[in-house]
Design an enzyme around this catalytic site. Structure first.
Site, PDB file in Angstrom:
ATOM      1  N   ASP A 191      -4.908  -7.819   3.857  1.00  0.00           N
ATOM      2  CA  ASP A 191      -3.586  -7.209   3.709  1.00  0.00           C
ATOM      3  C   ASP A 191      -2.588  -8.032   4.511  1.00  0.00           C
ATOM      4  O   ASP A 191      -2.763  -8.216   5.711  1.00  0.00           O
ATOM      5  CB  ASP A 191      -3.588  -5.770   4.248  1.00  0.00           C
ATOM      6  CG  ASP A 191      -4.253  -4.792   3.301  1.00  0.00           C
ATOM      7  OD1 ASP A 191      -4.042  -4.909   2.085  1.00  0.00           O
ATOM      8  OD2 ASP A 191      -4.969  -3.900   3.786  1.00  0.00           O
ATOM      9  N   ARG A 203       7.859  -0.433   3.907  1.00  0.00           N
ATOM     10  CA  ARG A 203       6.944  -1.372   3.247  1.00  0.00           C
ATOM     11  C   ARG A 203       7.464  -1.743   1.865  1.00  0.00           C
ATOM     12  O   ARG A 203       7.059  -2.771   1.305  1.00  0.00           O
ATOM     13  CB  ARG A 203       5.553  -0.761   3.133  1.00  0.00           C
ATOM     14  CG  ARG A 203       4.901  -0.473   4.465  1.00  0.00           C
ATOM     15  CD  ARG A 203       3.647   0.361   4.292  1.00  0.00           C
ATOM     16  NE  ARG A 203       2.598  -0.355   3.585  1.00  0.00           N
ATOM     17  CZ  ARG A 203       1.520   0.228   3.056  1.00  0.00           C
ATOM     18  NH1 ARG A 203       1.370   1.544   3.123  1.00  0.00           N
ATOM     19  NH2 ARG A 203       0.605  -0.502   2.449  1.00  0.00           N
ATOM     20  N   LYS A 227       1.026  -3.719  -5.475  1.00  0.00           N
ATOM     21  CA  LYS A 227       0.386  -2.421  -5.231  1.00  0.00           C
ATOM     22  C   LYS A 227       1.471  -1.372  -4.962  1.00  0.00           C
ATOM     23  O   LYS A 227       2.593  -1.726  -4.578  1.00  0.00           O
ATOM     24  CB  LYS A 227      -0.571  -2.525  -4.034  1.00  0.00           C
ATOM     25  CG  LYS A 227       0.091  -2.957  -2.713  1.00  0.00           C
ATOM     26  CD  LYS A 227      -0.954  -3.156  -1.627  1.00  0.00           C
ATOM     27  CE  LYS A 227      -0.298  -3.477  -0.304  1.00  0.00           C
ATOM     28  NZ  LYS A 227      -1.283  -3.773   0.756  1.00  0.00           N
ATOM     29  N   HIS A 228       1.206  -0.064  -5.242  1.00  0.00           N
ATOM     30  CA  HIS A 228      -0.039   0.589  -5.621  1.00  0.00           C
ATOM     31  C   HIS A 228       0.217   1.238  -6.969  1.00  0.00           C
ATOM     32  O   HIS A 228       0.957   2.219  -7.029  1.00  0.00           O
ATOM     33  CB  HIS A 228      -0.445   1.628  -4.604  1.00  0.00           C
ATOM     34  CG  HIS A 228      -0.475   1.117  -3.185  1.00  0.00           C
ATOM     35  ND1 HIS A 228       0.678   0.926  -2.420  1.00  0.00           N
ATOM     36  CD2 HIS A 228      -1.500   0.719  -2.390  1.00  0.00           C
ATOM     37  CE1 HIS A 228       0.350   0.473  -1.219  1.00  0.00           C
ATOM     38  NE2 HIS A 228      -0.973   0.338  -1.166  1.00  0.00           N
ATOM     39  N   HIS A 258      -4.163   8.119   2.397  1.00  0.00           N
ATOM     40  CA  HIS A 258      -5.191   7.890   3.411  1.00  0.00           C
ATOM     41  C   HIS A 258      -5.747   9.222   3.922  1.00  0.00           C
ATOM     42  O   HIS A 258      -6.894   9.293   4.361  1.00  0.00           O
ATOM     43  CB  HIS A 258      -4.623   7.116   4.612  1.00  0.00           C
ATOM     44  CG  HIS A 258      -4.270   5.700   4.299  1.00  0.00           C
ATOM     45  ND1 HIS A 258      -3.024   5.327   3.859  1.00  0.00           N
ATOM     46  CD2 HIS A 258      -5.008   4.563   4.371  1.00  0.00           C
ATOM     47  CE1 HIS A 258      -2.993   4.022   3.674  1.00  0.00           C
ATOM     48  NE2 HIS A 258      -4.183   3.533   3.974  1.00  0.00           N
ATOM     49  N   ASP A 301      -7.542   0.692  -4.421  1.00  0.00           N
ATOM     50  CA  ASP A 301      -7.300   0.875  -3.000  1.00  0.00           C
ATOM     51  C   ASP A 301      -8.628   1.281  -2.363  1.00  0.00           C
ATOM     52  O   ASP A 301      -9.620   1.569  -3.052  1.00  0.00           O
ATOM     53  CB  ASP A 301      -6.222   1.937  -2.774  1.00  0.00           C
ATOM     54  CG  ASP A 301      -5.401   1.695  -1.514  1.00  0.00           C
ATOM     55  OD1 ASP A 301      -5.871   0.934  -0.637  1.00  0.00           O
ATOM     56  OD2 ASP A 301      -4.303   2.267  -1.399  1.00  0.00           O
TER      57      ASP A 301
END
Length: 503
Positions: A82, A152, A182-183, A195, A264
């Site tokens: 990453d 991000r 992504k994503h 997560h 992911d």
């Protein structure tokens, strides 16, 4: 057809099918200088890739030795990491170029500068023998409450995000490094971090942020990563990672993506808590993924995922044609990227591009302030995300690099009442005492998501109306100076403003 059987770690399958199944796996591992025996056996059987983290990094020379060791075991092994820039990266100790997060690049909105930052990151990766980068983020920050995308993303406008995706992908490709958008089909419209739990984007189809992914496909991005997000407008039952409708029909059929689709990480709770990693691996491949990622350095989880895939192939639950198709895409990707195209003496990159971008991104709701020498700086920000690297950057350290007379404190995480733990009131009192007779700078990071920061900030501003507010996340109300990220260069650019060093 030759049968494969070495140790009791899965059903006996034809050798070519066994290798194809292993190509569909990407594994994390522990170690900086040696490769665990379990990982060696997986690589010998055809493992498609490994993903590196901070735990695998000591310095640049060590990383080069590690990637050489991995490729000596299998030359077509993909070595990935990453590498988004800003606060999201794992190569600080290996001398990674300092670039701001994507939101700051979107604020500047100069695709050439975005390309220069992406080129610096890709050039550095190539010099280390890493040839796949799970970046850039193609998500659009569509919900103010979104807890995981935020800075991000390049922004909240799909056209702007698409512009900068194209620049990033082209620059990375020019270095011979594989980029990964992504994503898919977007994580920016959720209010849950996948997560920690299953995320849902409730918007109708025509409101989903597919445009950046279309732009990435049109730009020839070789990798796409799926989201552990449920989109009821597309598939009300399964998250995208496990959905044939989203991966096969939408991405392959409607968007025309022909590259490698990678999941992911399967140990994320959106998958692990509802399906289990092993079932997640089987279901993701059946749905249309080409590779599944197990990022945790736990060989038992990797083996469980592998064994579930082998068992499903043996029983016919998972079609051989689906796995051989996926493995062929991975093989083509490896032929194109697995070996660095050039020697380690790669062409130089612009080491100053990141700081230039961070400086240009600094904004304020009012004219930028005059210097505040000898300030007391209180930097409030949430504890680092456990899945994302954080190098320990704080605003006070960057301010003191220019003004050693500055002082202050960093508060990471909500202060609570209790023995040895400071309450909000105690923090406010300590700051006001320390800042007596000094200019006061109060920095927050996404206080809307973390109300304790707002309570500390508001109490300080009420007691010290002359205090200067700073935001190191998305913009905050009240005319704060905005960095648009917590990367080291973001904080340095703000520190230059606060100390009169801005150029």
């Amino acid at each position: 057809m030759t049968e494969f059987a070495s140790r009791a770690d899965g059903p006996v399958l034809p050798a070519d099918l066994d290798e194809a199944a292993h190509r569909c796996l990407v594994a994390g591992f522990d170690g900086k200088t040696s490769v665990p025996d379990t990982l060696k056996r997986l690589i010998d059987r055809g493992l498609g890739g490994v993903i590196l983290f901070t735990r695998n990094v000591r310095d640049a020379e060590q990383v080069r030795h590690l990637t050489d060791t991995l490729r000596a075991l299998r030359p077509d092994l993909m070595v990935a990491i990453d590498n988004e820039g800003g606060g999201i990266g794992h190569l600080v100790a290996a001398g990674a170029p300092e670039v701001p997060g994507s939101w700051a690049l979107g604020v500047v909105d100069d695709p050439r500068l975005t390309a220069a930052c992406a080129d610096a990151l890709a050039g550095h990766l190539l010099s280390l023998g890493i040839t796949a980068s799970y970046a850039p983020v193609a998500d659009v920050q569509s919900r103010s409450e979104n807890p995981i995308v935020r800075t991000r993303a390049f922004g909240d406008d799909p056209d702007l995000v698409s512009r900068h995706l194209r620049a990033w992908i082209a620059a990375t490709e020019a270095r011979g490094v594989a980029s990964c958008a992504k994503h898919f089909p977007g994580h920016g419209g959720t209010v849950t971090d996948s997560h920690h739990d299953l995320a849902v984007d409730p918007r109708p189809y025509d409101r989903l942020d597919l445009a950046p992914f279309r732009a990435a496909v049109d730009a020839g991005v070789p990798l796409l990563m799926s989201a552990h997000v449920v989109f009821p407008a597309l598939d009300p039952e399964r998250p995208a990672t496990l959905s044939p409708r989203i991966l096969s029909e939408l991405l392959r059929g409607e968007l025309g993506f022909e590259g490698v689709l990678v999941s992911d990480a399967l140990e994320m709770k959106a998958i692990a808590d509802r399906y289990g990693e092993a079932a997640g691996a089987r279901l993701a491949l059946a749905a249309g993924a080409d590779q599944v990622v197990v990022a945790v350095p736990d060989p038992e989880v990797v083996l469980a995922c592998r064994d579930a895939v082998l068992a499903a192939l043996g029983s016919g639950e998972l079609a051989e044609e689906r796995v051989t198709e996926a493995a062929e895409r991975v093989r083509r990707l490896a032929l194109r990227y697995a070996r660095p195209r050039r020697s380690r003496a790669v062409a130089a990159w612009d080491g100053g591009a990141g700081l230039t971008a961070a400086r240009r991104a600094v904004r304020s709701g009012a004219p930028l302030p005059e210097a505040v020498p000898g300030a007391y700086v209180v930097d409030l920000f949430p504890a680092p995300h456990p899945a994302l690297n954080w190098g320990g950057e704080d605003l006070l350290t960057e301010v003191r690099a220019f003004d050693p007379t500055a002082t202050g404190t960093a508060v990471t995480g909500e202060p609570e009442d209790g023995e040895g733990v400071r309450s909000v009131e105690a923090v406010v009192g300590a700051v006001l005492r320390g800042a007596a007779g000094r200019p006061l700078v109060v920095a927050t990071c996404d206080a809307g998501l973390h109300p304790w920061q707002g309570r500390v900030r508001d109490a300080l501003l009420a007691a010290r109306p002359d205090a200067l507010p700073v935001s190191t996340g998305l913009p905050e109300p009240g005319g704060a100076v905005c960095a648009y990220g917590r990367g080291r260069v973001n904080l340095r650019a703000v520190a230059e403003v606060l100390t009169g060093q801005a150029v």
